[in-house]
Scaffold this active site. Structure first.
Site, mmCIF file in Angstrom:
data_model
loop_
_atom_site.group_PDB
_atom_site.id
_atom_site.type_symbol
_atom_site.label_atom_id
_atom_site.label_comp_id
_atom_site.label_asym_id
_atom_site.label_seq_id
_atom_site.Cartn_x
_atom_site.Cartn_y
_atom_site.Cartn_z
ATOM 1 N N THR A 1 101.598 70.490 72.645
ATOM 2 C CA THR A 1 102.845 70.127 73.327
ATOM 3 C C THR A 1 102.539 69.184 74.482
ATOM 4 O O THR A 1 101.449 68.608 74.544
ATOM 5 C CB THR A 1 103.625 71.386 73.774
ATOM 6 O OG1 THR A 1 104.927 71.005 74.216
ATOM 7 C CG2 THR A 1 102.925 72.107 74.908
ATOM 8 N N ASN A 2 103.442 68.989 75.406
ATOM 9 C CA ASN A 2 103.219 68.111 76.564
ATOM 10 C C ASN A 2 103.921 68.683 77.792
ATOM 11 O O ASN A 2 104.524 69.749 77.732
ATOM 12 C CB ASN A 2 103.693 66.688 76.250
ATOM 13 C CG ASN A 2 105.155 66.668 75.875
ATOM 14 O OD1 ASN A 2 106.010 67.036 76.663
ATOM 15 N ND2 ASN A 2 105.453 66.263 74.647
ATOM 16 N N ARG A 3 103.849 67.936 78.902
ATOM 17 C CA ARG A 3 104.275 68.502 80.187
ATOM 18 C C ARG A 3 105.753 68.336 80.495
ATOM 19 O O ARG A 3 106.189 68.619 81.599
ATOM 20 C CB ARG A 3 103.508 67.813 81.322
ATOM 21 C CG ARG A 3 102.040 68.136 81.353
ATOM 22 C CD ARG A 3 101.412 67.424 82.539
ATOM 23 N NE ARG A 3 99.987 67.457 82.492
ATOM 24 C CZ ARG A 3 99.262 68.467 82.963
ATOM 25 N NH1 ARG A 3 99.848 69.512 83.511
ATOM 26 N NH2 ARG A 3 97.952 68.422 82.894
#
Ligand code: CTP
Length: 424
Positions: A218-220
């Site tokens: 995933t990412n931030r």
């Protein structure tokens, strides 16, 4: 009748608060006063309760001394510092001391006023009043800058003789100027229904790409920018659908929320919603890659550890949702959203890449942001560049000042309104 929540804090200017309450009530506004502990030293809560016609609020807990505590559960089922937010059209802090300004900027929440400040979503106006040196001190100026960047309006103090005998800036702004600022803020929120009857679809948050039943890539992204866009578009009258990847933040209430997990789910939901939409905004941080295989069982680590080997994860490209939406719109001219907007998250200078993405993804506007080094993700403020397509000409580029995500969302909605031909 509109309601102004007036925070009165502890400095000599507080003696003007009853006159300010009266002036606001003369304009047909209801006024709910909140005081800080120090404010009581300068103005009596009884006077404020009498002129406002409402009990004054100060404490968070009902066992604290004082006649008007936040008495826990209230008839609306919440607690007063939360339920009051729903009734608030403008939150005004006047006079605002250096200490309270610092507490607001830092997001401290140790009394009614500061807790309410974090919960309220109405426009915030702050009228500082203090000694000239305190006002011009870099600490105070930094806090005022922070509040401004988050969207608050600072009602500039006047110059003149101060209570301490000094001459200079620091006097609480004149009451008619404060009242005018309140009325201006009320007009701004009330009149703009320029997206009424329009359908806006916003994609927000990250996507999650499974590796196995317990792990994912995933990412931030926090989803915050998309939430602001959805909220602002709805406040301006649009019917909003939020297509939302997995995020810890709760989406704004009162909107249709379609939850998705992976990029492919997000693409399907966006394509289902886009034909009905007047505007589509891809504020989501879509994962560009996903593991080529989603193992049906948990991958075991024992083999790697025992043999101390390396391993690799094979990735395949995810669909470029914005690119596909742009291509589909170009292929069937006349169908699809009238306005298609994307974001560009760049660790370098965002302008060049925003221009490239605008052309490549055939959209109308790219909002370019610099990310990384503590910037943008999860924060309230941002500094963006807007790159907008122009028929047959090079795109226009407009650099924004540092601002709150709410204020950027307003600017993006202005572009939507303009391109939909509603004036503005
Ligand atoms: N986007 C998308 N689908 C993807 C990747 C991005 O719809 N698979 C959208 C984003 O929501 C954003 C825009 O495309 O509106 C640009 O996203 P960004 O991550 O900045 O760019 P990428 O296209 O992924 O390009 P790169 O990774 O090379 O920067």
């Amino acid at each position: 009748m509109k309601k102004v929540v007036l925070g009165v804090t502890g400095c000599i200017g507080a003696y003007k608060a009853p006159d300010l309450v009266r002036a606001l009530r003369k304009r047909d506004l209801r006024v709910q006063v909140i005081v800080t502990r120090a404010a009581r030293e300068f103005v009596s809560p009884l006077s404020l309760a009498t002129v406002s016609g409402e009990p004054v609020l100060e404490h968070l807990f009902s066992d604290a001394p004082g006649e008007a505590a936040d008495e826990g559960p209230d008839p609306t089922g919440g607690v007063r510092h939360i339920s009051l937010t729903e009734e608030t059209d403008v939150f005004l802090v006047a006079p605002a001391t250096a200490h309270v300004i610092a507490r607001l900027a830092l997001g401290l929440a140790d009394d009614f006023l500061t807790t309410f400040h974090l919960a309220v979503r109405a426009p915030i106006l702050i009228a500082p009043a203090m000694n000239t040196n305190m006002l011009t001190h870099e600490a105070t100026q930094g806090h005022l800058r922070t509040l401004r960047e988050r969207g608050a309006t600072i009602i500039e103090p006047g110059e003149g003789e101060l209570a301490c005998g000094w001459l200079g800036p620091g006097r609480l702004a004149e009451i008619p100027d404060i009242v005018e600022a309140v009325e201006h803020a009320l007009e701004e929120t009330a009149t703009r229904q320029d997206l009424a009857g329009r359908k806006v679809v916003v994609a927000a948050g990250p996507t999650r790409e499974p590796i196995d039943p317990v792990r994912y890539l995933t990412n931030r992204s926090s989803g915050r920018m998309g939430f602001e866009l959805a909220e602002v578009a709805a406040a301006r009258g649009a019917d909003v659908t939020l297509v939302l990847g997995p995020t810890d933040l709760a989406p704004p209430p009162g909107q249709e929320v379609v939850r998705v997990e992976t990029a492919r789910e997000m693409r399907d939901r966006m394509f289902a919603a886009a034909p009905e939409a007047d505007a589509v905004v891809m504020a989501a941080a879509v994962a560009d890659f996903r593991p080529a295989h989603n193992s049906g069982h948990k991958l075991k680590s024992t083999g790697f550890r025992r043999e101390n080997t390396t391993s690799s994860l094979t990735l395949v490209a995810n669909p470029d949702i914005l690119g596909e939406l742009g291509a589909a719109r170009a292929a069937n001219s006349g169908s699809g959203p009238d306005v298609l907007i994307g974001f560009a998250a760049e660790t370098g200078e965002p302008e060049g890449e925003s221009i490239r993405k605008l052309e490549e993804k055939r959209c109308d506007l790219i909002v370019g942001n610099q990310v990384g080094q503590g910037r943008v993700f999860g924060l309230d403020s941002t500094q963006a560049v807007l790159v907008e397509s122009r028929h047959g000409q090079a795109p226009s580029v407009s650099r924004r000042e540092p601002e709150s995500k709410r204020s950027l969302a307003d600017a993006v909605c202005d572009v939507i309104v303009r391109r939909l031909g509603n004036g503005a």
